[in-house]
Design a protein around this motif. Sequence first.
Motif, PDB file in Angstrom:
ATOM      1  N   SER A 122    -107.220 -41.259 -20.709  1.00  0.00           N
ATOM      2  CA  SER A 122    -107.424 -42.398 -19.545  1.00  0.00           C
ATOM      3  C   SER A 122    -107.085 -43.844 -20.278  1.00  0.00           C
ATOM      4  N   ALA A 123    -106.525 -44.757 -19.491  1.00  0.00           N
ATOM      5  CA  ALA A 123    -106.256 -46.112 -20.321  1.00  0.00           C
ATOM      6  C   ALA A 123    -107.525 -46.675 -20.596  1.00  0.00           C
ATOM      7  N   PHE A 124    -107.469 -47.130 -21.906  1.00  0.00           N
ATOM      8  CA  PHE A 124    -106.539 -46.837 -22.966  1.00  0.00           C
ATOM      9  C   PHE A 124    -107.436 -46.111 -23.957  1.00  0.00           C
ATOM     10  N   SER A 125    -107.691 -44.791 -23.905  1.00  0.00           N
ATOM     11  CA  SER A 125    -108.421 -44.028 -24.862  1.00  0.00           C
ATOM     12  C   SER A 125    -108.277 -42.554 -24.487  1.00  0.00           C
ATOM     13  N   TYR A 126    -108.979 -41.501 -25.425  1.00  0.00           N
ATOM     14  CA  TYR A 126    -108.671 -40.319 -25.185  1.00  0.00           C
ATOM     15  C   TYR A 126    -110.515 -39.797 -25.229  1.00  0.00           C
ATOM     16  N   ASN A 127    -110.705 -38.940 -24.688  1.00  0.00           N
ATOM     17  CA  ASN A 127    -112.081 -38.194 -24.698  1.00  0.00           C
ATOM     18  C   ASN A 127    -111.896 -36.707 -25.266  1.00  0.00           C
ATOM     19  N   PRO A 128    -112.499 -36.194 -26.276  1.00  0.00           N
ATOM     20  CA  PRO A 128    -112.983 -37.043 -27.242  1.00  0.00           C
ATOM     21  C   PRO A 128    -112.232 -38.030 -28.081  1.00  0.00           C
ATOM     22  N   ALA A 129    -113.045 -38.957 -28.703  1.00  0.00           N
ATOM     23  CA  ALA A 129    -112.185 -39.916 -29.641  1.00  0.00           C
ATOM     24  C   ALA A 129    -112.119 -39.382 -30.957  1.00  0.00           C
ATOM     25  N   LYS A 130    -112.827 -38.125 -31.133  1.00  0.00           N
ATOM     26  CA  LYS A 130    -112.494 -37.475 -32.608  1.00  0.00           C
ATOM     27  C   LYS A 130    -113.210 -36.229 -32.435  1.00  0.00           C
ATOM     28  N   VAL A 131    -112.314 -35.096 -33.047  1.00  0.00           N
ATOM     29  CA  VAL A 131    -112.708 -33.755 -33.009  1.00  0.00           C
ATOM     30  C   VAL A 131    -112.641 -33.159 -34.514  1.00  0.00           C
ATOM     31  N   VAL A 132    -113.320 -32.315 -34.925  1.00  0.00           N
ATOM     32  CA  VAL A 132    -113.342 -31.512 -36.021  1.00  0.00           C
ATOM     33  C   VAL A 132    -112.897 -30.156 -35.864  1.00  0.00           C
ATOM     34  N   VAL A 133    -111.934 -29.823 -36.469  1.00  0.00           N
ATOM     35  CA  VAL A 133    -111.236 -28.399 -36.264  1.00  0.00           C
ATOM     36  C   VAL A 133    -111.263 -27.902 -37.509  1.00  0.00           C
ATOM     37  N   GLN A 134    -111.506 -26.374 -37.596  1.00  0.00           N
ATOM     38  CA  GLN A 134    -111.491 -25.669 -38.853  1.00  0.00           C
ATOM     39  C   GLN A 134    -109.893 -25.354 -39.210  1.00  0.00           C
ATOM     40  N   LYS A 135    -109.657 -25.520 -40.409  1.00  0.00           N
ATOM     41  CA  LYS A 135    -108.360 -24.960 -40.797  1.00  0.00           C
ATOM     42  C   LYS A 135    -108.151 -23.424 -40.635  1.00  0.00           C
ATOM     43  N   GLY A 136    -106.785 -23.167 -40.071  1.00  0.00           N
ATOM     44  CA  GLY A 136    -106.444 -21.819 -40.047  1.00  0.00           C
ATOM     45  C   GLY A 136    -107.060 -20.941 -38.568  1.00  0.00           C
ATOM     46  N   VAL A 137    -107.804 -21.712 -37.875  1.00  0.00           N
ATOM     47  CA  VAL A 137    -108.031 -21.166 -36.525  1.00  0.00           C
ATOM     48  C   VAL A 137    -107.102 -21.436 -35.523  1.00  0.00           C
ATOM     49  N   LYS A 138    -106.999 -20.465 -34.504  1.00  0.00           N
ATOM     50  CA  LYS A 138    -105.849 -20.928 -33.534  1.00  0.00           C
ATOM     51  C   LYS A 138    -106.515 -21.605 -32.401  1.00  0.00           C
ATOM     52  N   VAL A 139    -105.932 -22.744 -32.242  1.00  0.00           N
ATOM     53  CA  VAL A 139    -106.424 -23.503 -31.053  1.00  0.00           C
ATOM     54  C   VAL A 139    -105.429 -23.695 -30.053  1.00  0.00           C
ATOM     55  N   LYS A 140    -105.964 -23.840 -28.749  1.00  0.00           N
ATOM     56  CA  LYS A 140    -105.031 -24.129 -27.570  1.00  0.00           C
ATOM     57  C   LYS A 140    -105.498 -25.610 -27.307  1.00  0.00           C
ATOM     58  N   ILE A 141    -104.711 -26.646 -27.338  1.00  0.00           N
ATOM     59  CA  ILE A 141    -104.858 -27.812 -27.035  1.00  0.00           C
ATOM     60  C   ILE A 141    -104.416 -27.944 -25.484  1.00  0.00           C
ATOM     61  N   MET A 142    -105.419 -28.453 -24.575  1.00  0.00           N
ATOM     62  CA  MET A 142    -105.116 -28.721 -23.350  1.00  0.00           C
ATOM     63  C   MET A 142    -105.465 -30.069 -22.875  1.00  0.00           C
ATOM     64  N   ALA A 143    -104.444 -30.731 -22.233  1.00  0.00           N
ATOM     65  CA  ALA A 143    -104.882 -32.050 -22.294  1.00  0.00           C
ATOM     66  C   ALA A 143    -104.347 -32.723 -20.739  1.00  0.00           C
ATOM     67  N   THR A 144    -104.957 -33.576 -20.274  1.00  0.00           N
ATOM     68  CA  THR A 144    -104.499 -34.174 -19.126  1.00  0.00           C
ATOM     69  C   THR A 144    -104.997 -35.812 -19.046  1.00  0.00           C
ATOM     70  N   THR A 145    -104.513 -36.260 -18.039  1.00  0.00           N
ATOM     71  CA  THR A 145    -104.878 -37.702 -17.744  1.00  0.00           C
ATOM     72  C   THR A 145    -105.641 -38.110 -16.681  1.00  0.00           C
ATOM     73  N   LYS A 146    -106.468 -38.888 -16.548  1.00  0.00           N
ATOM     74  CA  LYS A 146    -107.177 -39.369 -15.360  1.00  0.00           C
ATOM     75  C   LYS A 146    -106.327 -40.393 -14.533  1.00  0.00           C
ATOM     76  N   ASP A 147    -105.317 -41.260 -15.098  1.00  0.00           N
ATOM     77  CA  ASP A 147    -104.744 -42.261 -14.213  1.00  0.00           C
ATOM     78  C   ASP A 147    -103.193 -42.144 -14.626  1.00  0.00           C
ATOM     79  N   VAL A 148    -102.748 -42.895 -15.465  1.00  0.00           N
ATOM     80  CA  VAL A 148    -101.271 -42.811 -15.447  1.00  0.00           C
ATOM     81  C   VAL A 148    -100.709 -41.855 -16.502  1.00  0.00           C
ATOM     82  N   ILE A 149     -99.427 -41.743 -16.729  1.00  0.00           N
ATOM     83  CA  ILE A 149     -98.806 -41.204 -17.742  1.00  0.00           C
ATOM     84  C   ILE A 149     -99.141 -41.518 -18.974  1.00  0.00           C
ATOM     85  N   HIS A 150     -99.694 -40.609 -19.938  1.00  0.00           N
ATOM     86  CA  HIS A 150     -99.963 -41.217 -21.282  1.00  0.00           C
ATOM     87  C   HIS A 150     -99.089 -40.008 -22.215  1.00  0.00           C
TER      88      HIS A 150
END
Length: 153
Positions: free
Chosen positions: A72-100
Amino acid sequence: KFEKIWLVFGIGSLLVFLNVVGVSAFYMGNQPPSCLTTIDPEKVDTTKPFNKPGLHKVEGKDWDYELVFVASAFSYNPAKVVVQKGVKVKIMATTKDVIHGFEVAGTNINMMLEPGYVSEYVTTFKKTGEFLILCNEYCGVGHHMMSSKIEVV
Ligand code: CUA
């Protein structure tokens, strides 16, 4: 005399171009590629899993984790995330207001987030380090400040 020939040639190629675009867009149904799932923008915060942004372990899927981002303008939630190396991650993202935008610097992950749609990308981080997430769609006065971070450990 030559001007006339060039004029005709110019208008002619313009018409050909418009025709090609028109035919491919409307007749052949060519649309920008998408891997989008529709959600109700009004319900971004209550629709699973977008009511809990962040990293979630999942079972019985082709990926190990789902990493949910809500922009959302002007940040992402979460602001920081820790991921383990080598694991398969599905990133899913959307926006609450305008196109980002959603670009993970230094990788080939680069998505457009549109209100009401979920942008998805399955990936495995193979290198440790900090990866900056940047907005690459102009979204307003705070556009340049919009960022998040994925830390791969
Ligand atoms: Cu969000 Cu630019």
